[in-house]
Design a protein around this motif. Structure first.
Motif, PDB file in Angstrom:
ATOM      1  N   LYS A   1      71.178  52.768 145.376  1.00 33.93           N
ATOM      2  CA  LYS A   1      70.639  53.269 144.119  1.00 33.93           C
ATOM      3  C   LYS A   1      71.313  54.583 143.779  1.00 33.93           C
ATOM      4  N   ARG A   2      71.560  54.781 142.516  1.00 36.80           N
ATOM      5  CA  ARG A   2      72.142  56.033 142.054  1.00 36.80           C
ATOM      6  C   ARG A   2      71.002  56.943 141.649  1.00 36.80           C
ATOM      7  N   ILE A   3      70.956  58.093 142.272  1.00 38.86           N
ATOM      8  CA  ILE A   3      69.864  59.035 142.079  1.00 38.86           C
ATOM      9  C   ILE A   3      70.378  60.249 141.314  1.00 38.86           C
ATOM     10  N   CYS A   4      69.546  60.746 140.391  1.00 42.49           N
ATOM     11  CA  CYS A   4      69.903  61.940 139.616  1.00 42.49           C
ATOM     12  C   CYS A   4      70.040  63.126 140.563  1.00 42.49           C
ATOM     13  N   ASP A   5      71.112  63.870 140.418  1.00 44.74           N
ATOM     14  CA  ASP A   5      71.360  65.010 141.294  1.00 44.74           C
ATOM     15  C   ASP A   5      70.394  66.157 141.048  1.00 44.74           C
ATOM     16  N   ILE A   6      69.825  66.239 139.878  1.00 45.88           N
ATOM     17  CA  ILE A   6      68.938  67.344 139.539  1.00 45.88           C
ATOM     18  C   ILE A   6      67.475  66.985 139.787  1.00 45.88           C
TER      19      ILE A   6
ATOM     20  N   ALA B   1      69.254  57.329 138.256  1.00 46.24           N
ATOM     21  CA  ALA B   1      70.180  57.856 137.249  1.00 46.24           C
ATOM     22  C   ALA B   1      71.110  56.760 136.740  1.00 46.24           C
ATOM     23  N   PRO B   2      70.911  56.308 135.512  1.00 47.99           N
ATOM     24  CA  PRO B   2      71.821  55.301 134.971  1.00 47.99           C
ATOM     25  C   PRO B   2      73.116  55.894 134.417  1.00 47.99           C
ATOM     26  N   TYR B   3      73.202  57.227 134.299  1.00 48.13           N
ATOM     27  CA  TYR B   3      74.356  57.862 133.671  1.00 48.13           C
ATOM     28  C   TYR B   3      75.045  58.829 134.631  1.00 48.13           C
ATOM     29  N   HIS B   4      76.309  59.142 134.328  1.00 46.63           N
ATOM     30  CA  HIS B   4      76.996  60.223 135.050  1.00 46.63           C
ATOM     31  C   HIS B   4      77.875  60.978 134.061  1.00 46.63           C
ATOM     32  N   ASP B   5      77.997  62.251 134.307  1.00 46.42           N
ATOM     33  CA  ASP B   5      78.786  63.119 133.435  1.00 46.42           C
ATOM     34  C   ASP B   5      80.249  63.005 133.841  1.00 46.42           C
ATOM     35  N   PRO B   6      81.152  62.590 132.935  1.00 44.69           N
ATOM     36  CA  PRO B   6      82.556  62.434 133.326  1.00 44.69           C
ATOM     37  C   PRO B   6      83.252  63.756 133.638  1.00 44.69           C
ATOM     38  N   ARG B   7      82.772  64.847 133.075  1.00 45.74           N
ATOM     39  CA  ARG B   7      83.417  66.141 133.313  1.00 45.74           C
ATOM     40  C   ARG B   7      83.042  66.709 134.683  1.00 45.74           C
ATOM     41  N   THR B   8      81.755  66.686 135.034  1.00 39.34           N
ATOM     42  CA  THR B   8      81.309  67.294 136.299  1.00 39.34           C
ATOM     43  C   THR B   8      81.098  66.275 137.408  1.00 39.34           C
ATOM     44  N   LYS B   9      81.059  64.992 137.078  1.00 43.66           N
ATOM     45  CA  LYS B   9      80.813  63.894 138.034  1.00 43.66           C
ATOM     46  C   LYS B   9      79.387  63.905 138.603  1.00 43.66           C
ATOM     47  N   LEU B  10      78.486  64.650 137.971  1.00 43.61           N
ATOM     48  CA  LEU B  10      77.083  64.644 138.402  1.00 43.61           C
ATOM     49  C   LEU B  10      76.345  63.498 137.725  1.00 43.61           C
TER      50      LEU B  10
ATOM     51  N   GLY C   1      67.838  65.517 128.543  1.00 45.26           N
ATOM     52  CA  GLY C   1      67.440  66.878 128.908  1.00 45.26           C
ATOM     53  C   GLY C   1      68.166  67.367 130.148  1.00 45.26           C
ATOM     54  N   VAL C   2      68.312  66.490 131.125  1.00 44.11           N
ATOM     55  CA  VAL C   2      69.032  66.846 132.349  1.00 44.11           C
ATOM     56  C   VAL C   2      70.520  67.016 132.047  1.00 44.11           C
ATOM     57  N   PHE C   3      71.040  66.220 131.118  1.00 42.35           N
ATOM     58  CA  PHE C   3      72.449  66.346 130.751  1.00 42.35           C
ATOM     59  C   PHE C   3      72.742  67.728 130.187  1.00 42.35           C
ATOM     60  N   LYS C   4      71.828  68.256 129.373  1.00 44.30           N
ATOM     61  CA  LYS C   4      72.001  69.600 128.831  1.00 44.30           C
ATOM     62  C   LYS C   4      72.007  70.650 129.938  1.00 44.30           C
ATOM     63  N   VAL C   5      71.140  70.441 130.930  1.00 43.75           N
ATOM     64  CA  VAL C   5      71.094  71.380 132.056  1.00 43.75           C
ATOM     65  C   VAL C   5      72.396  71.311 132.844  1.00 43.75           C
ATOM     66  N   ILE C   6      72.900  70.110 133.070  1.00 40.22           N
ATOM     67  CA  ILE C   6      74.143  69.935 133.830  1.00 40.22           C
ATOM     68  C   ILE C   6      75.310  70.628 133.127  1.00 40.22           C
ATOM     69  N   ARG C   7      75.403  70.474 131.817  1.00 39.23           N
ATOM     70  CA  ARG C   7      76.502  71.085 131.075  1.00 39.23           C
ATOM     71  C   ARG C   7      76.415  72.614 131.071  1.00 39.23           C
ATOM     72  N   SER C   8      75.200  73.156 131.254  1.00 33.95           N
ATOM     73  CA  SER C   8      75.056  74.616 131.250  1.00 33.95           C
ATOM     74  C   SER C   8      75.219  75.229 132.643  1.00 33.95           C
TER      75      SER C   8
ATOM     76  N   TYR D   1      75.991  70.907 144.205  1.00 36.24           N
ATOM     77  CA  TYR D   1      75.298  69.621 144.023  1.00 36.24           C
ATOM     78  C   TYR D   1      76.154  68.464 144.519  1.00 36.24           C
ATOM     79  N   LEU D   2      77.448  68.507 144.228  1.00 34.25           N
ATOM     80  CA  LEU D   2      78.332  67.444 144.698  1.00 34.25           C
ATOM     81  C   LEU D   2      78.461  67.454 146.215  1.00 34.25           C
ATOM     82  N   ALA D   3      78.455  68.634 146.815  1.00 35.51           N
ATOM     83  CA  ALA D   3      78.542  68.720 148.274  1.00 35.51           C
ATOM     84  C   ALA D   3      77.291  68.140 148.926  1.00 35.51           C
TER      85      ALA D   3
END
Length: 124
Positions: free
Chosen positions: A72-77, A82-91, A97-104, A113-115
């Motif tokens: 299962k893919r779990i949201c890092d935050i 988590a059905p989605y992942h951010d292509p820029r940060t790989k989170l 709402g979580v996407f906005k937090v990740i981008r900030s 978080y990746l570690a």
């Protein structure tokens, strides 16, 4: 003593048979009506594992094949699925709402978080 008090003591029993009294009689002091479950550590100690041959399966050496289901893919935050992942940060993230937090987040926090997920990637 007065005659009414003496008559009342003769008529009334010394204790009333309410539920608490019945539970106390059924389960004496130190015992409870709840079912007691043993933890794995208690089961292992009770089994005396040293006496078993090494190839016989028990609670310590149970081997199972890898799962055939995808992990299962779990949201890092948040920890939700988590059905989605951010292509820029790989989170991975669960909602907008979580996407906005990740981008900030600063890049050092993203690396942490990746570690945690053992997916450390050097960001550009």
């Amino acid at each position: 003593m007065e005659p009414e008090v003496i008559e009342a003591e003769l008529v009334l029993p010394t204790y009333f048979s309410f539920k608490k009294t019945q539970i106390y009689e059924k389960y004496p002091k130190g015992q409870s009506s709840a079912r007691r479950f043993k933890h794995l550590k208690q089961i292992i100690q009770a089994e005396n594992i040293q006496s078993y041959p090494p190839d016989e399966p028990n609670y310590v050496n149970i081997e199972s094949p890898p799962s055939m289901h995808p992990s299962k893919r779990i949201c890092d935050i948040t920890g939700y699925e988590a059905p989605y992942h951010d292509p820029r940060t790989k989170l991975r993230y669960a909602n907008a709402g979580v996407f906005k937090v990740i981008r900030s987040l600063p890049s050092e926090y993203v690396q942490r978080y990746l570690a945690l997920r053992n997916a450390a990637v050097v960001l550009r």
